[in-house]
Design a protein around this motif. Structure first.
Motif, mmCIF file in Angstrom:
data_model
loop_
_atom_site.group_PDB
_atom_site.id
_atom_site.type_symbol
_atom_site.label_atom_id
_atom_site.label_comp_id
_atom_site.label_asym_id
_atom_site.label_seq_id
_atom_site.Cartn_x
_atom_site.Cartn_y
_atom_site.Cartn_z
ATOM 1 N N MET A 184 0.813 -1.214 0.000
ATOM 2 C CA MET A 184 0.000 0.000 0.000
ATOM 3 C C MET A 184 0.845 1.262 0.000
ATOM 4 O O MET A 184 0.311 2.376 -0.053
ATOM 5 C CB MET A 184 -0.916 0.003 1.228
ATOM 6 N N ALA A 185 2.156 1.105 0.026
ATOM 7 C CA ALA A 185 3.035 2.278 0.140
ATOM 8 C C ALA A 185 2.852 3.248 -1.022
ATOM 9 O O ALA A 185 2.807 4.474 -0.824
ATOM 10 C CB ALA A 185 4.492 1.828 0.217
ATOM 11 N N TYR A 186 2.741 2.720 -2.228
ATOM 12 C CA TYR A 186 2.661 3.626 -3.375
ATOM 13 C C TYR A 186 1.378 4.455 -3.353
ATOM 14 O O TYR A 186 1.377 5.613 -3.779
ATOM 15 C CB TYR A 186 2.786 2.842 -4.682
ATOM 16 N N LEU A 187 0.296 3.877 -2.840
ATOM 17 C CA LEU A 187 -0.957 4.627 -2.746
ATOM 18 C C LEU A 187 -0.858 5.732 -1.696
ATOM 19 O O LEU A 187 -1.336 6.856 -1.903
ATOM 20 C CB LEU A 187 -2.108 3.684 -2.409
ATOM 21 N N ASP A 188 -0.236 5.406 -0.571
ATOM 22 C CA ASP A 188 -0.054 6.388 0.497
ATOM 23 C C ASP A 188 0.801 7.555 0.006
ATOM 24 O O ASP A 188 0.467 8.734 0.216
ATOM 25 C CB ASP A 188 0.600 5.695 1.697
ATOM 26 N N LEU A 189 1.882 7.256 -0.692
ATOM 27 C CA LEU A 189 2.781 8.303 -1.169
ATOM 28 C C LEU A 189 2.137 9.159 -2.258
ATOM 29 O O LEU A 189 2.296 10.385 -2.277
ATOM 30 C CB LEU A 189 4.080 7.680 -1.691
ATOM 31 N N GLN A 190 1.417 8.530 -3.148
ATOM 32 C CA GLN A 190 0.765 9.291 -4.208
ATOM 33 C C GLN A 190 -0.244 10.291 -3.654
ATOM 34 O O GLN A 190 -0.444 11.366 -4.225
ATOM 35 C CB GLN A 190 0.068 8.343 -5.187
ATOM 36 N N ALA A 191 -0.878 9.944 -2.536
ATOM 37 C CA ALA A 191 -1.905 10.812 -1.957
ATOM 38 C C ALA A 191 -1.337 11.895 -1.047
ATOM 39 O O ALA A 191 -2.072 12.781 -0.612
ATOM 40 C CB ALA A 191 -2.906 9.964 -1.167
ATOM 41 N N ASP A 192 -0.038 11.840 -0.774
ATOM 42 C CA ASP A 192 0.572 12.762 0.179
ATOM 43 C C ASP A 192 1.085 14.011 -0.542
ATOM 44 O O ASP A 192 1.991 13.924 -1.375
ATOM 45 C CB ASP A 192 1.729 12.076 0.905
ATOM 46 N N PRO A 193 0.549 15.206 -0.261
ATOM 47 C CA PRO A 193 1.043 16.409 -0.934
ATOM 48 C C PRO A 193 2.491 16.741 -0.584
ATOM 49 O O PRO A 193 3.140 17.516 -1.285
ATOM 50 C CB PRO A 193 0.089 17.507 -0.450
ATOM 51 N N LEU A 194 3.003 16.154 0.491
ATOM 52 C CA LEU A 194 4.393 16.370 0.905
ATOM 53 C C LEU A 194 5.281 15.190 0.515
ATOM 54 O O LEU A 194 6.330 14.960 1.114
ATOM 55 C CB LEU A 194 4.465 16.601 2.417
ATOM 56 N N ARG A 195 4.868 14.454 -0.515
ATOM 57 C CA ARG A 195 5.583 13.226 -0.855
ATOM 58 C C ARG A 195 7.029 13.468 -1.278
ATOM 59 O O ARG A 195 7.880 12.607 -1.053
ATOM 60 C CB ARG A 195 4.846 12.441 -1.937
ATOM 61 N N VAL A 196 7.316 14.624 -1.889
ATOM 62 C CA VAL A 196 8.693 14.862 -2.334
ATOM 63 C C VAL A 196 9.636 14.933 -1.140
ATOM 64 O O VAL A 196 10.666 14.248 -1.100
ATOM 65 C CB VAL A 196 8.780 16.158 -3.176
#
Length: 309
Positions: A184-196
């Motif tokens: 599920m990591a990729y889904l969590d990161l994609q949804a995070d506006p602070l992912r960078v």
């Protein structure tokens, strides 16, 4: 580096804006603001900084000089900022990309190359008549060797190990601490506006594991090689690569880590055994103070946008 009285110097980065007001009495006052939004018009954001700083003093701000992330000379009009600050006494404005002010802070008017590697990375090389910017194209299509690039490589290595496409790595335990359900990591990161910034934070864990994990060591090798390539390319483009001792300066959090810095120096010395690797003389905020005094003969003059009323 000194600045004239009643001047405001700005270092506008994406993670934060630093400003320094030099009052007519010689006092220097520091300010901090939220980061510049490169997806929005830059001048109104700088105008807000000028207005907020001006509200703290009763004296006019005569000069504004700024290094700005995302700055484009073709798209940012310094006259617009001068007009916006006119009520605060702004008479002259000097604007440049933050790679220019990082260079001036690090090396002043010396010819050479500066590699600025933090969450992103941009390299600027300056010769007697030419300037070359290398990379700094953002996390989607560039920033090779940056903190984000290293963190992204770490997560990629973990997913390859999870699939069986790559070797086992201690980085897997690091990622599982944050994502117990790794699928599920990729889904969590994609949804995070602070992912960078979140992904870039993994760079520190990569360097911590370099001595004991082959995958982490390879990522550091590759990151340093990218930074060396950018430095070498810049020096070649401005006519400095034929020198036996070109001047190189590395700045930013990535190049403050010994695991990357040692590899960076080793790679440079494999090309130029006598390379002149220098510590930065100052920072980008100090470099922004240099803009009004930039020599007319400097190749960097073409990278400067100026409006004087």
């Amino acid at each position: 580096m000194s600045a004239p009285a009643s001047s405001l110097t700005i270092d506008a980065g994406q993670t934060g804006i630093r400003a320094r007001l030099h009052s007519a009495t010689g006092e220097a006052v520091q300010f901090q603001f939220g980061g510049i939004r490169t997806d929005s018009a830059l001048v109104p954001q700088l105008g807000d900084v000028v207005a907020q700083v001006a509200s703290t003093t009763d004296e006019p701000i005569f000069t504004v000089s700024a290094g700005i992330s995302g700055f484009s000379k073709a798209e940012t009009d310094p006259a617009e900022l001068r007009a916006a600050g006119a009520s605060h006494g702004v008479h002259e404005v000097f604007l440049a990309h933050d790679s220019v002010t990082s260079y001036l802070g690090a090396l002043g008017d010396e010819l050479g190359v500066v590699v600025a590697a933090g969450t992103g990375v941009v390299t600027l090389a300056v010769g007697s008549t030419e300037v070359a910017r290398i990379d700094g194209w953002g996390n989607l299509i560039g920033d090779a060797g940056s903190g984000y690039w290293i963190g992204r490589a770490a997560l990629d290595a973990v997913m390859r190990a999870y699939d069986g496409r790559g070797p086992a790595t201690a980085l897997s335990a690091v990622m599982r601490h944050d994502f117990p359900n790794i699928e599920m990591a990729y889904l969590d990161l994609q949804a995070d506006p602070l992912r960078v910034s979140r992904i870039a934070a993994y760079a520190r864990r990569v360097t911590e594991l370099t001595a004991t994990d082959a995958v982490a060591a390879r990522i550091c090798d590759d990151a340093a090689a990218e930074l060396v390539l950018s430095a070498a390319t810049g020096l070649r483009r401005v006519g400095q690569a034929d020198r036996p001792d070109p001047v190189v300066c590395g700045i930013g959090g990535v190049l403050r880590t010994p695991e990357i810095a040692v590899r960076f120096e080793r790679g440079l010395r494999s090309i130029w055994p006598q390379v002149d690797i220098r510590p930065p003389g100052a920072n980008a905020l100090d470099g922004a103070e240099y803009l009004p005094r930039l020599a007319p003969t400097s190749a960097l003059r073409d990278r400067l946008a100026t409006s004087i009323g």
